[in-house]
Design a protein around this motif. Structure first.
Motif, PDB file in Angstrom:
ATOM      1  N   TYR A   1       6.953  -0.601 -11.112  1.00  0.00           N
ATOM      2  CA  TYR A   1       7.564  -0.625  -9.770  1.00  0.00           C
ATOM      3  C   TYR A   1       7.187  -1.874  -8.978  1.00  0.00           C
ATOM      4  CZ  TYR A   1       8.122   4.291 -11.009  1.00  0.00           C
ATOM      5  OH  TYR A   1       8.418   5.447 -11.662  1.00  0.00           O
ATOM      6  N   PHE A   2       6.784  -2.964  -9.670  1.00  0.00           N
ATOM      7  CA  PHE A   2       6.366  -4.160  -8.943  1.00  0.00           C
ATOM      8  C   PHE A   2       7.486  -4.675  -8.040  1.00  0.00           C
ATOM      9  CE2 PHE A   2       5.779  -8.757  -8.442  1.00  0.00           C
ATOM     10  CZ  PHE A   2       4.522  -8.764  -7.876  1.00  0.00           C
ATOM     11  N   GLY A   3       8.697  -4.707  -8.604  1.00  0.00           N
ATOM     12  CA  GLY A   3       9.835  -5.208  -7.824  1.00  0.00           C
ATOM     13  C   GLY A   3      10.129  -4.329  -6.611  1.00  0.00           C
ATOM     14  N   PRO A   4      10.408  -3.039  -6.829  1.00  0.00           N
ATOM     15  CA  PRO A   4      10.736  -2.153  -5.703  1.00  0.00           C
ATOM     16  C   PRO A   4       9.625  -2.111  -4.651  1.00  0.00           C
ATOM     17  CG  PRO A   4      11.181  -1.056  -7.796  1.00  0.00           C
ATOM     18  CD  PRO A   4      10.566  -2.374  -8.124  1.00  0.00           C
ATOM     19  N   LEU A   5       8.369  -2.237  -5.090  1.00  0.00           N
ATOM     20  CA  LEU A   5       7.253  -2.166  -4.139  1.00  0.00           C
ATOM     21  C   LEU A   5       7.321  -3.293  -3.112  1.00  0.00           C
ATOM     22  CD1 LEU A   5       3.842  -1.327  -5.846  1.00  0.00           C
ATOM     23  CD2 LEU A   5       4.735  -0.419  -3.714  1.00  0.00           C
ATOM     24  N   GLN A   6       7.852  -4.445  -3.541  1.00  0.00           N
ATOM     25  CA  GLN A   6       7.931  -5.591  -2.626  1.00  0.00           C
ATOM     26  C   GLN A   6       8.839  -5.282  -1.441  1.00  0.00           C
ATOM     27  OE1 GLN A   6       5.816  -8.027  -3.548  1.00  0.00           O
ATOM     28  NE2 GLN A   6       5.479  -6.684  -5.311  1.00  0.00           N
ATOM     29  N   LYS A   7       9.720  -4.315  -1.625  1.00  0.00           N
ATOM     30  CA  LYS A   7      10.690  -4.030  -0.567  1.00  0.00           C
ATOM     31  C   LYS A   7      10.218  -2.940   0.391  1.00  0.00           C
ATOM     32  CE  LYS A   7      14.437  -5.109  -3.724  1.00  0.00           C
ATOM     33  NZ  LYS A   7      14.940  -4.267  -4.817  1.00  0.00           N
TER      34      LYS A   7
ATOM     35  N   SER B   1       4.603  -1.426   7.148  1.00  0.00           N
ATOM     36  CA  SER B   1       4.376  -0.414   8.191  1.00  0.00           C
ATOM     37  C   SER B   1       4.406   0.995   7.611  1.00  0.00           C
ATOM     38  CB  SER B   1       5.436  -0.538   9.275  1.00  0.00           C
ATOM     39  OG  SER B   1       6.725  -0.398   8.700  1.00  0.00           O
ATOM     40  N   LEU B   2       5.154   1.189   6.517  1.00  0.00           N
ATOM     41  CA  LEU B   2       5.182   2.500   5.874  1.00  0.00           C
ATOM     42  C   LEU B   2       4.010   2.629   4.903  1.00  0.00           C
ATOM     43  CD1 LEU B   2       6.771   5.190   5.220  1.00  0.00           C
ATOM     44  CD2 LEU B   2       7.783   3.930   3.314  1.00  0.00           C
ATOM     45  N   LEU B   3       3.772   1.563   4.149  1.00  0.00           N
ATOM     46  CA  LEU B   3       2.775   1.619   3.077  1.00  0.00           C
ATOM     47  C   LEU B   3       1.975   0.317   3.069  1.00  0.00           C
ATOM     48  CD1 LEU B   3       1.760   3.035   0.383  1.00  0.00           C
ATOM     49  CD2 LEU B   3       3.428   1.578  -0.772  1.00  0.00           C
ATOM     50  N   ALA B   4       0.715   0.411   3.489  1.00  0.00           N
ATOM     51  CA  ALA B   4      -0.169  -0.746   3.355  1.00  0.00           C
ATOM     52  C   ALA B   4      -0.669  -0.754   1.927  1.00  0.00           C
ATOM     53  CB  ALA B   4      -1.332  -0.623   4.329  1.00  0.00           C
TER      54      ALA B   4
END
Lengths: 482, 397
Positions: free
Chosen positions: B301-307, B311-314
């Motif tokens: 999930y490296f790609g999706p995590l960048q998006k 503010s939602l997920l530090a």
């Protein structure tokens, strides 16, 4: 393929009856919907329409899918049309048509009869919402408030269930009846609800618990009898409604039980052994057991009236026609026609209460009422166990069926809760011993102080043993100012 | 195995039951019966199908006792209240996370790093467990199977979406499902069930669809992982579960959630994050992720995590094999963020979750201990307290 298990949320009205491809009924229901919402906003729970309530909504009528819990604003609750799954090859299980395939359409000759059954049942659903609309303001806890609102939205859904049948199967007559269900009002002088108990006030929470225990239990018996119907859509509707009705029984039985529990605990803590020391007990901020008995007497007798006359040709006709069966009809071992059977009915004869044999067909109301009394008695026994466990010496008892009746054999007599007949003068002087007096009512009303902190309960009621949806004790069941 | 003689018996709490008959009406195999006193379950008939659980209006139905000998119907009819759970020592401890011994043993092993009895977060929804088992598995259909790691990554980690069709399959974030690989071992035995954490939120990979996602790493020679990773779209697969009753997401929007994972241990945290995003995007509670992998190419999930907005997920992504850079593990980033961690650990709303390889447990534990020392906290005491309160969770393999 249409999906009969899962609920379709693509139309405005969630349903598992394929409304999307039944344009005519969908249109009729969509036409009725705004009036329903107006009714809910006018006559539904007062002061909490914007609050977020932790409610249960069905996402499927399969056992695993119909209890989905989440925070909802009540006017946004997904009221829908939900029928239990169709049983393959289901038959008419009683009456003249015994053994014929169950009807999927209304048989012409029974149209008027069936419509009346559905309208009477339907009329009780919005009525209780109206009766209970002020109670939110005096809720003894957020937990109880949530339970009240769950009962209310489900009564609303039961109205939807009946209105669907009217709109789908009864054409223009059905549409008019559906509109009238929104026009009548509980306790209204000009347009009252159809049945007496549904025009009585529900002034306090003990009344509410008694109502859900006794009056909603009548609803359970009626729904159970209608679930036997040879008219399959009615049967399927009622079967699903019964699963919801069970929640109302739960609210009533545990509500009264928790009230009793708290009273007994307070008595023990204060060292009061005699339950009849009402003044001392009331001073503790709890409801004395004799008053609880009086409330029980009132609600039990009002609910008995809902069963109608003991001997009734209407009931016989409904049964013969295969429209309304007996309680758990298919579990009874007999010929399911009853044309040669008799049933013992209690009547007033020569000034005495006596059991007489009547044709079983005309005595069906009596039989259902007897089943109801047995069902009530089991709940009362649970309450007595609570009292027993605390060591307080007192027993609650159901009053005699002849006590305080307005309909049927006993409407013109005065009977005490023990079933002793008394004259008018004696009745006038003694009825305050049996039924809640104005003083009792004022005392209970004074106790009804709202408690809105999470995990806290009013002085007169104990906390429940387990939370709804297994939530912990301090769960915020209602976010009032959401 | 000692647990072989124990039975998980389904019982009904007579003090809560209101005798509404819903369970008896619902039971497809007539295992529920009653007398004038109580509604009871016949242990010889009940097959744990769980159909009766959701319709019960009181919760009385959802009770279980681990017993050496089942309570008879007559014993149950006579109850005025439920008997307490018998003392059976370590063999019967904690919440019932699964009804099958095979799966219970797997979960017990995964929770070992916890150092005590696992407890669900107080605001977690009540989980359903064991709706389907080896004898009666659910048939799911693969509707997606994508590689998550870069084409040049050294590992093949895949995002597999399973559709459950019309089957009721209520899950919560943090729960697992079992996969029954087809075929048999060389000895002719059926393959063991493998557990996979659900990587999607409770309302489905796609909102309100009856599907769920798994994060599966292809293991060299692995029977189940290779079977799953090779499944084409449209293929059928037998699943069991859901399982797990403690490693669950708190529903309380004020809950802070610290998530520490490596590799496919990220699966439940994807579910947690997506649940927050969908259901309570304005939640007051913080989400903080520590995610370790060898290189970005191997981080699922490296790609999706960048998006995902900060503010939602530090988050701290920790890479241990980037050429020319110092090796960084999750524990290093925990130490580096000591101030925030200390603040969170002091907050009674904070929940900590570890998921991934067993090898990371000790490092993480030491890092927390270091952070605590620097903040005048006692990690050993705090950890036990958090575990007891359902705020510290471990699932490692």
């Amino acid at each position: 393929m249409i999906d009969l298990m899962n609920v379709d949320y693509t139309t405005k009205i969630p349903n598992n009856v394929d409304l999307a491809s039944d344009r005519q009924v969908l249109k009729a229901l969509e036409g009725w919907h705004p009036g329903y919402l107006d009714w809910w906003n006018d006559m539904g729970p007062e002061g909490f329409q914007e609050s977020l309530v932790y409610l249960r909504t069905a996402v499927s009528v399969d056992p695993k899918g119909w209890a989905k819990f989440d925070y909802v604003r009540m006017p946004e609750y997904r009221w829908g049309v939900l029928l239990a799954p169709q049983e393959e090859g289901r038959k008419v299980n009683f009456g003249e048509h015994l053994g014929e395939p169950a009807w999927q359409e209304v048989p012409g000759e029974y149209r008027a009869m069936l419509r009346r059954l559905i309208v009477i049942q339907g009329d009780t659903e919005p009525a209780s919402v109206e009766q209970q609309r002020h109670l939110g303001k005096t809720a003894p806890s957020l937990y109880d408030m949530r339970n009240l609102f769950q009962v209310n939205v489900e009564e609303g859904r039961h109205l939807w269930a009946m209105v669907y049948l009217l709109q789908k199967y009864f054409g223009r007559d059905g549409r008019e009846e559906a509109d009238d269900l929104l026009r009548r009002r509980s306790g209204d002088e000009d347009a009252p609800r159809m049945l007496g108990a549904f025009n009585e006030a529900t002034p306090d929470w003990l009344s509410f618990f008694m109502f859900t225990f006794f009056t909603d239990r009548d609803g359970k018996m009626q729904l159970e009898s209608l679930a036997q119907s040879g008219f399959d859509p009615l049967s399927r509707t009622c079967r699903f409604m019964l699963t919801e009705e069970a929640h109302h029984m739960f609210v009533g039985e545990t509500g009264v039980g928790r009230t009793i529990q708290r009273t007994c605990e307070a008595m023990l803590a204060a060292g009061i052994e005699d339950p009849s020391e009402t003044a001392k007990i009331r001073a503790l901020g709890v409801i004395d057991l004799p008053t609880i008995q009086k409330k029980m007497n009132l609600h039990f007798s009002l609910s008995l009236d809902l069963f109608g006359s003991e001997v009734s040709t209407n009931a016989a006709n409904f049964y013969n026609a295969g429209m309304k069966g007996r309680f758990q009809e298919t579990k009874i071992d007999d010929d399911h026609r009853l044309t040669r059977d008799t049933y013992a009915v209690m009547k007033m004869i020569d000034g005495r209460l006596q059991l007489v044999q009547e044709p079983a067909l005309t005595a069906l109301n009596m039989r259902l009422r007897d089943d109801y009394v047995v069902d009530c008695a089991k709940g009362v026994e649970r309450w007595n166990k609570i009292i027993e466990k605390t060591g307080v010496r007192f027993r609650l008892e159901l009053p005699h069926v002849a006590f305080h009746r307005q309909i049927g054999e006993f409407k013109n007599i005065n009977a005490t809760p023990k079933g002793v007949l008394v004259d008018d003068a004696t009745w006038q002087n003694t009825h305050d011993q049996y039924l809640p007096s104005t003083v009792d009512g004022d005392f209970i009303a004074a106790l009804m102080q709202p408690v809105a902190e999470t995990g806290q309960f009013a002085s007169w009621i104990a906390a429940p043993k387990v939370g709804i949806d297994n939530k912990p004790g301090d769960f915020e069941y209602v976010k009032i100012a959401a | 195995m000692a647990t072989a003689t124990l039975i998980k018996q389904h019982v009904i709490d007579p003090e809560i039951c209101i005798r509404c008959n819903t369970c008896e009406e619902t039971c497809p195999i007539d295992a529920v019966t009653h007398d004038d006193n109580n509604y009871v379950v016949n242990a010889e008939i009940c097959n744990y199908c769980m159909d009766c659980i959701a319709p019960c209006p009181t919760g009385a139905i959802d009770n279980w006792r681990v017993v050496e000998q089942a309570y008879t119907l007559d014993e149950q009819f006579s109850w005025g209240e439920l008997p307490a759970q018998e003392e059976l020592g370590e063999r019967a401890d904690g919440a019932i996370e699964a009804l099958e011994d095979e799966v219970s043993a797997l979960l017990e092993e995964a929770r070992r790093g916890l150092g005590g009895k696992p407890v669900a977060p107080s605001s977690a929804s009540k989980p359903t467990v064991n709706l389907y088992n080896r004898g009666k598995p659910a048939r799911a259909t693969v509707v997606g199977n994508y590689r998550l790691t870069a084409p040049d990554g050294e590992t093949d980690v895949r995002h597999i979406i399973l559709d459950l069709g019309q089957l009721p399959f209520a899950v919560l974030e943090g729960q697992s499902i079992g996969i029954v690989p087809p075929g048999a071992t060389g000895a002719g035995e059926p393959h063991a069930i493998r557990l996979y954490s659900i990587a999607s939120p409770r309302d489905g990979e796609k909102p309100n669809a009856n599907n769920l996602a798994l994060t599966v790493k292809r293991e060299p020679g692995g029977v189940c992982s290779n079977f799953l990773c090779d499944l084409p779209k449209g293929a059928g697969v037998e699943v069991t579960g859901p399982f797990g009753a403690t490693f669950l997401m708190p529903n309380d929007p004020a809950a802070h959630i610290v998530m520490i994972c490596t590799g496919t241990g990220s699966a439940p945290f994807r579910g947690f994050t997506e649940r927050r995003r969908r259901a309570m995007p304005q939640a007051a509670g913080e989400l903080l992720l520590f995610f370790g992998a060898r290189r970005p190419q191997e981080l699922p999930y490296f790609g999706p995590l960048q998006k995902v907005p900060e503010s939602l997920l530090a988050r701290h992504l920790c890479f241990s094999r980037i050429p020319g850079e110092p090796r960084t593990y999750v524990q290093d980033k925990i130490r580096a963020d000591a101030e925030r961690i200390a603040r969170l650990l002091r907050d009674p709303h904070t929940h900590v979750y570890l998921c991934g390889l067993k090898a990371m447990e000790s490092g993480v534990d030491e890092a927390f201990a270091d952070v605590c020392r620097g903040a005048a906290l006692d990690w050993a005491v705090l950890k036990a307290d958090m575990r007891g309160g359902g705020r510290y969770h471990v699932e490692t393999y």
